[in-house]
Write a protein that holds these residues in place. Structure first.
Motif, mmCIF file in Angstrom:
data_model
loop_
_atom_site.group_PDB
_atom_site.id
_atom_site.type_symbol
_atom_site.label_atom_id
_atom_site.label_comp_id
_atom_site.label_asym_id
_atom_site.label_seq_id
_atom_site.Cartn_x
_atom_site.Cartn_y
_atom_site.Cartn_z
ATOM 1 N N ARG A 48 52.217 43.023 27.296
ATOM 2 C CA ARG A 48 52.009 41.949 28.415
ATOM 3 C C ARG A 48 50.514 42.336 29.405
ATOM 4 O O ARG A 48 50.243 41.773 30.177
ATOM 5 N N GLY A 49 51.597 43.609 30.327
ATOM 6 C CA GLY A 49 50.755 44.437 30.999
ATOM 7 C C GLY A 49 49.402 44.465 30.740
ATOM 8 O O GLY A 49 48.546 44.519 32.074
ATOM 9 N N MET A 50 49.163 45.061 29.737
ATOM 10 C CA MET A 50 48.017 45.611 29.445
ATOM 11 C C MET A 50 46.787 44.238 29.246
ATOM 12 O O MET A 50 46.005 44.409 29.322
ATOM 13 N N ARG A 51 47.661 43.367 28.404
ATOM 14 C CA ARG A 51 46.596 42.172 28.163
ATOM 15 C C ARG A 51 46.058 41.492 29.734
ATOM 16 O O ARG A 51 45.043 40.796 29.885
ATOM 17 N N VAL A 52 47.065 41.900 30.727
ATOM 18 C CA VAL A 52 46.715 41.279 31.966
ATOM 19 C C VAL A 52 45.602 42.115 33.124
ATOM 20 O O VAL A 52 44.470 41.558 32.762
ATOM 21 N N VAL A 53 45.838 43.525 32.059
ATOM 22 C CA VAL A 53 44.226 44.043 33.141
ATOM 23 C C VAL A 53 43.099 44.134 32.618
ATOM 24 O O VAL A 53 42.259 43.432 32.614
ATOM 25 N N ALA A 54 43.183 43.507 31.230
ATOM 26 C CA ALA A 54 41.679 42.934 30.675
ATOM 27 C C ALA A 54 41.829 41.730 30.517
ATOM 28 O O ALA A 54 40.373 41.793 30.772
ATOM 29 N N GLN A 55 42.390 40.424 31.228
ATOM 30 C CA GLN A 55 41.851 39.694 31.487
ATOM 31 C C GLN A 55 41.506 39.513 32.875
ATOM 32 O O GLN A 55 40.159 38.983 33.294
ATOM 33 N N ASP A 56 41.552 39.989 33.872
ATOM 34 C CA ASP A 56 41.467 40.605 34.861
ATOM 35 C C ASP A 56 40.265 40.665 34.974
ATOM 36 O O ASP A 56 39.364 40.767 35.428
ATOM 37 N N PHE A 57 39.708 42.557 33.970
ATOM 38 C CA PHE A 57 38.356 42.726 34.433
ATOM 39 C C PHE A 57 37.644 42.401 33.619
ATOM 40 O O PHE A 57 36.452 42.403 33.921
ATOM 41 N N ALA A 58 37.842 41.729 32.725
ATOM 42 C CA ALA A 58 36.845 40.553 31.778
ATOM 43 C C ALA A 58 36.701 40.003 33.042
ATOM 44 O O ALA A 58 35.198 39.103 32.759
ATOM 45 N N GLN A 59 37.043 39.387 34.128
ATOM 46 C CA GLN A 59 36.119 38.423 34.728
ATOM 47 C C GLN A 59 35.994 38.877 36.236
ATOM 48 O O GLN A 59 35.821 38.629 37.078
ATOM 49 N N ILE A 60 36.035 40.065 36.819
ATOM 50 C CA ILE A 60 35.560 40.266 37.825
ATOM 51 C C ILE A 60 34.106 40.394 37.745
ATOM 52 O O ILE A 60 32.823 39.732 36.840
ATOM 53 N N VAL A 61 33.736 39.386 39.487
ATOM 54 C CA VAL A 61 32.474 39.016 39.442
ATOM 55 C C VAL A 61 32.094 39.759 41.061
ATOM 56 O O VAL A 61 32.700 40.174 41.217
ATOM 57 N N ALA A 62 30.964 39.091 40.914
ATOM 58 C CA ALA A 62 30.492 39.346 42.147
ATOM 59 C C ALA A 62 30.262 39.528 43.843
ATOM 60 O O ALA A 62 29.846 38.716 44.142
ATOM 61 N N ARG A 63 31.783 39.186 43.999
ATOM 62 C CA ARG A 63 31.705 38.351 45.399
ATOM 63 C C ARG A 63 32.371 39.580 46.240
ATOM 64 O O ARG A 63 33.811 39.904 46.144
ATOM 65 N N PRO A 64 32.375 40.175 47.329
ATOM 66 C CA PRO A 64 32.471 40.542 48.734
ATOM 67 C C PRO A 64 33.969 39.505 49.053
ATOM 68 O O PRO A 64 33.630 38.697 48.787
ATOM 69 N N ALA A 65 35.034 40.410 49.209
ATOM 70 C CA ALA A 65 36.134 40.294 50.526
ATOM 71 C C ALA A 65 36.160 40.614 51.642
ATOM 72 O O ALA A 65 35.602 41.848 52.255
ATOM 73 N N ARG A 66 36.455 39.708 52.998
ATOM 74 C CA ARG A 66 36.554 40.353 54.037
ATOM 75 C C ARG A 66 38.641 41.440 54.269
ATOM 76 O O ARG A 66 39.110 41.064 53.433
ATOM 77 N N ASP A 67 37.749 42.154 55.436
ATOM 78 C CA ASP A 67 39.115 43.207 55.431
ATOM 79 C C ASP A 67 39.851 42.783 55.862
ATOM 80 O O ASP A 67 40.226 41.942 56.999
ATOM 81 N N THR A 68 41.125 42.617 54.558
ATOM 82 C CA THR A 68 42.413 42.374 55.748
ATOM 83 C C THR A 68 43.642 42.584 56.958
ATOM 84 O O THR A 68 43.977 42.270 57.437
ATOM 85 N N SER A 69 43.412 44.435 57.118
ATOM 86 C CA SER A 69 43.117 45.141 58.398
ATOM 87 C C SER A 69 42.811 44.492 59.918
ATOM 88 O O SER A 69 42.641 44.599 60.458
ATOM 89 N N GLY A 70 41.704 43.099 59.598
ATOM 90 C CA GLY A 70 41.426 42.994 61.206
ATOM 91 C C GLY A 70 39.648 43.190 61.250
ATOM 92 O O GLY A 70 39.866 43.067 62.781
ATOM 93 N N THR A 71 39.117 44.791 60.660
ATOM 94 C CA THR A 71 38.325 44.499 61.671
ATOM 95 C C THR A 71 36.583 44.083 60.764
ATOM 96 O O THR A 71 35.907 43.975 61.652
ATOM 97 N N GLY A 72 37.356 43.163 60.380
ATOM 98 C CA GLY A 72 36.075 41.843 59.616
ATOM 99 C C GLY A 72 35.055 42.265 58.868
ATOM 100 O O GLY A 72 34.115 41.457 58.797
ATOM 101 N N GLN A 73 34.832 43.420 58.427
ATOM 102 C CA GLN A 73 33.894 44.269 57.576
ATOM 103 C C GLN A 73 34.249 43.413 56.125
ATOM 104 O O GLN A 73 35.066 42.906 55.780
#
Length: 222
Positions: A62-87
């Protein structure tokens, strides 16, 4: 003569068992009971061992299946830093710092209940106290200091390693993006190369206490 013989036989039948015969019968019964109990006890232990092994196999699969599903759906979408730097953080990020293994953005987040949330998800894998932990935020750009939701994928883990196949050099790297490329302020020309570029493949290696080394190679969609 026949009557005397019959009378003697009737007396022998009515006499019953002697004490020695009774003791022998009890001894034989005790031996048979001990053999039967040992066999039943061993069968129960074997059943418990099989159940534990099946549960462990199910956990790893089950764990390896979740990893495989996550990696198969990786997209080119940056995200804001949650630490507050705004980067802006790269779509795929691995710096080998503290206990964080990998952080990335994935698509295809199923929504059967029709909730008001995006289909994209920010995910982070961490190695905590001998467990592979998956964390995700309810938004790709979460509010400041919002804690992610956690899920333990696998226990009994000794180590977790990831490597990335660079699409330009075709070499394997342990960090993503490179430390040199991601340091400092980004120019517009560097934006796509640093924040959006994904590796061609990810090599995922996990060492378990009981199963030893498990390695999978995942092709990343581009």
């Amino acid at each position: 003569a026949e009557s005397r013989r019959a009378e003697r036989m009737m007396r022998s039948f009515q006499r019953g068992f002697t004490m020695i015969e009774v003791m022998i019968a009890i001894f034989i019964s005790a031996v048979m009971f001990a053999i039967g109990y040992s066999a039943i006890n061993q069968a129960l232990r074997d059943r418990e061992g099989i159940t534990a092994s099946q549960a462990r196999v199910t956990e790893i699969q089950r764990g390896m299946r979740v990893v495989a599903q996550d990696f198969a759906q990786i997209v080119a979408r940056p995200a804001r830093d949650t630490s507050g730097t705004g980067q802006l953080m790269p779509a795929v990020l691995a710096t080998a710092r503290d206990n964080t293994v990998l952080t990335f953005t994935r698509a295809g987040w199923s929504n059967p209940a029709g909730l008001q949330r995006p289909a994209e998800q920010r995910v982070r894998y961490r190695f905590i106290d001998g467990s592979l932990v998956r964390e995700h935020w309810l938004a790709v750009d979460p509010a400041l200091n919002i804690e992610p939701r956690q899920r333990i994928l696998m226990t009994g883990v000794k180590s977790v390693e990831v490597r990335f196949l660079d699409p330009v050099s075709r070499n394997w790297r342990n960090d993503w993006p490179s430390a040199a490329a991601s340091s400092g302020q980004l120019s517009p020309a560097q934006y796509d190369a640093v924040l959006l570029t994904r590796p061609l493949a990810i090599e995922f290696t996990i060492v378990l206490d009981d199963w030893g080394r498990v390695q999978r190679l995942f092709e990343i969609p581009t």
